[in-house]
Design a protein around this motif. Structure first.
Motif, PDB file in Angstrom:
ATOM      1  N   ASN A   5       0.939  -1.232   0.089  1.00 39.14           N
ATOM      2  CA  ASN A   5      -0.204   0.039   0.094  1.00 39.14           C
ATOM      3  C   ASN A   5       0.795   1.051  -0.110  1.00 39.14           C
ATOM      4  N   TYR A   6       0.886   2.157  -0.921  1.00 37.72           N
ATOM      5  CA  TYR A   6       1.557   3.186  -1.064  1.00 37.72           C
ATOM      6  C   TYR A   6       0.986   4.287  -0.562  1.00 37.72           C
ATOM      7  N   ARG A   7       1.685   4.968   0.324  1.00 34.19           N
ATOM      8  CA  ARG A   7       0.942   6.310   0.993  1.00 34.19           C
ATOM      9  C   ARG A   7       2.108   7.499   0.438  1.00 34.19           C
ATOM     10  N   VAL A   8       1.197   8.541   0.678  1.00 33.47           N
ATOM     11  CA  VAL A   8       2.064   9.925   0.403  1.00 33.47           C
ATOM     12  C   VAL A   8       1.889  10.759   1.683  1.00 33.47           C
ATOM     13  N   PHE A   9       3.135  11.197   2.221  1.00 29.11           N
ATOM     14  CA  PHE A   9       3.222  12.276   3.513  1.00 29.11           C
ATOM     15  C   PHE A   9       3.295  13.476   2.654  1.00 29.11           C
ATOM     16  N   GLU A  10       2.398  14.542   3.219  1.00 29.78           N
ATOM     17  CA  GLU A  10       2.429  15.974   2.594  1.00 29.78           C
ATOM     18  C   GLU A  10       3.210  16.731   3.966  1.00 29.78           C
ATOM     19  N   THR A  11       4.485  17.271   3.490  1.00 31.38           N
ATOM     20  CA  THR A  11       5.146  18.012   4.664  1.00 31.38           C
ATOM     21  C   THR A  11       4.449  19.444   5.119  1.00 31.38           C
ATOM     22  N   SER A  12       3.846  19.979   4.147  1.00 22.75           N
ATOM     23  CA  SER A  12       3.235  21.247   4.641  1.00 22.75           C
ATOM     24  C   SER A  12       2.126  21.148   5.452  1.00 22.75           C
ATOM     25  N   THR A  13       1.160  20.055   5.346  1.00 17.61           N
ATOM     26  CA  THR A  13       0.137  19.849   6.264  1.00 17.61           C
ATOM     27  C   THR A  13       0.049  18.661   7.135  1.00 17.61           C
ATOM     28  N   GLY A  14       1.187  18.015   6.971  1.00 18.23           N
ATOM     29  CA  GLY A  14       1.371  16.740   7.882  1.00 18.23           C
ATOM     30  C   GLY A  14       0.081  15.446   7.735  1.00 18.23           C
ATOM     31  N   ASN A  15      -0.609  15.550   6.507  1.00 18.89           N
ATOM     32  CA  ASN A  15      -1.466  14.738   6.212  1.00 18.89           C
ATOM     33  C   ASN A  15      -0.831  13.517   5.185  1.00 18.89           C
ATOM     34  N   THR A  16      -1.251  12.269   5.503  1.00 23.10           N
ATOM     35  CA  THR A  16      -0.898  11.522   4.779  1.00 23.10           C
ATOM     36  C   THR A  16      -2.263  10.528   4.025  1.00 23.10           C
ATOM     37  N   ALA A  17      -1.988  10.218   2.964  1.00 22.17           N
ATOM     38  CA  ALA A  17      -3.008   9.829   2.023  1.00 22.17           C
ATOM     39  C   ALA A  17      -2.596   8.727   0.865  1.00 22.17           C
ATOM     40  N   ASP A  18      -3.514   7.823   0.694  1.00 22.96           N
ATOM     41  CA  ASP A  18      -3.207   6.770  -0.231  1.00 22.96           C
ATOM     42  C   ASP A  18      -2.858   7.194  -1.638  1.00 22.96           C
ATOM     43  N   LEU A  19      -1.637   6.490  -2.269  1.00 17.33           N
ATOM     44  CA  LEU A  19      -1.273   7.265  -3.403  1.00 17.33           C
ATOM     45  C   LEU A  19      -2.214   6.663  -4.474  1.00 17.33           C
ATOM     46  N   PHE A  20      -2.516   5.279  -4.291  1.00 16.26           N
ATOM     47  CA  PHE A  20      -3.406   4.488  -5.436  1.00 16.26           C
ATOM     48  C   PHE A  20      -4.426   3.791  -4.661  1.00 16.26           C
ATOM     49  N   ASN A  21      -5.628   3.678  -5.337  1.00 18.09           N
ATOM     50  CA  ASN A  21      -6.639   2.989  -4.754  1.00 18.09           C
ATOM     51  C   ASN A  21      -6.924   1.612  -5.448  1.00 18.09           C
ATOM     52  N   GLY A  22      -7.569   0.416  -4.866  1.00 23.77           N
ATOM     53  CA  GLY A  22      -7.800  -0.511  -5.411  1.00 23.77           C
ATOM     54  C   GLY A  22      -6.811  -1.339  -6.025  1.00 23.77           C
ATOM     55  N   GLU A  23      -7.121  -1.659  -7.306  1.00 25.26           N
ATOM     56  CA  GLU A  23      -6.231  -2.651  -8.197  1.00 25.26           C
ATOM     57  C   GLU A  23      -4.789  -1.779  -8.246  1.00 25.26           C
ATOM     58  N   GLU A  24      -4.673  -0.454  -8.208  1.00 20.23           N
ATOM     59  CA  GLU A  24      -3.502  -0.019  -8.780  1.00 20.23           C
ATOM     60  C   GLU A  24      -2.682   0.111  -7.561  1.00 20.23           C
ATOM     61  N   SER A  25      -2.943  -0.345  -6.395  1.00 17.88           N
ATOM     62  CA  SER A  25      -2.199  -0.219  -5.228  1.00 17.88           C
ATOM     63  C   SER A  25      -1.179  -1.411  -5.265  1.00 17.88           C
ATOM     64  N   MET A  26      -1.576  -2.464  -5.837  1.00 18.92           N
ATOM     65  CA  MET A  26      -0.642  -3.609  -5.727  1.00 18.92           C
ATOM     66  C   MET A  26       0.734  -3.279  -6.930  1.00 18.92           C
ATOM     67  N   ARG A  27       0.545  -2.434  -7.506  1.00 17.94           N
ATOM     68  CA  ARG A  27       1.479  -2.305  -8.710  1.00 17.94           C
ATOM     69  C   ARG A  27       2.838  -1.687  -8.050  1.00 17.94           C
ATOM     70  N   ILE A  28       3.921  -2.245  -8.233  1.00 16.36           N
ATOM     71  CA  ILE A  28       5.134  -2.020  -7.938  1.00 16.36           C
ATOM     72  C   ILE A  28       5.467  -0.466  -8.212  1.00 16.36           C
ATOM     73  N   PHE A  29       5.802   0.661  -7.585  1.00 16.23           N
ATOM     74  CA  PHE A  29       5.909   1.965  -7.864  1.00 16.23           C
ATOM     75  C   PHE A  29       6.958   2.528  -7.423  1.00 16.23           C
ATOM     76  N   ASP A  30       8.063   3.014  -8.229  1.00 20.24           N
ATOM     77  CA  ASP A  30       9.394   3.547  -7.770  1.00 20.24           C
ATOM     78  C   ASP A  30       9.799   4.459  -9.012  1.00 20.24           C
ATOM     79  N   TRP A  31      10.718   5.376  -8.502  1.00 21.40           N
ATOM     80  CA  TRP A  31      11.466   6.118  -9.599  1.00 21.40           C
ATOM     81  C   TRP A  31      12.750   6.259  -8.951  1.00 21.40           C
TER      82      TRP A  31
END
Length: 71
Positions: A45-71
């Motif tokens: 499950n990929y998550r994004v942390f936003e430094t300016s607000t301190g919020n964390t959110a899912d990067l992908f939902n559903g089927e997309e969340s199982m994909r390997i994501f990197d750069w």
């Protein structure tokens, strides 16, 4: 995973652990830009942390969340 704000306050944004068979359960993937840190848990499950607000959110939902994501 803990972050330190500009005011010096330490805040836990994600919790992981180490298991003998699985290894580490939190992985820092990288930064999208100066404000957005991407990390994943042991379930891919990929998550994004936003430094300016301190919020964390899912990067992908559903089927997309199982994909390997990197750069």
């Amino acid at each position: 995973m803990k972050v330190v704000g500009p005011n010096g306050v330490v805040r836990e944004i994600a919790y992981g652990h180490y298991e003998n068979c699985e290894g580490n359960t939190l992985y820092i993937t990288g930064w999208i830009d100066e404000q957005h840190l991407v990390f994943r848990d042991h379930s891919f499950n990929y998550r994004v942390f936003e430094t300016s607000t301190g919020n964390t959110a899912d990067l992908f939902n559903g089927e997309e969340s199982m994909r390997i994501f990197d750069w």
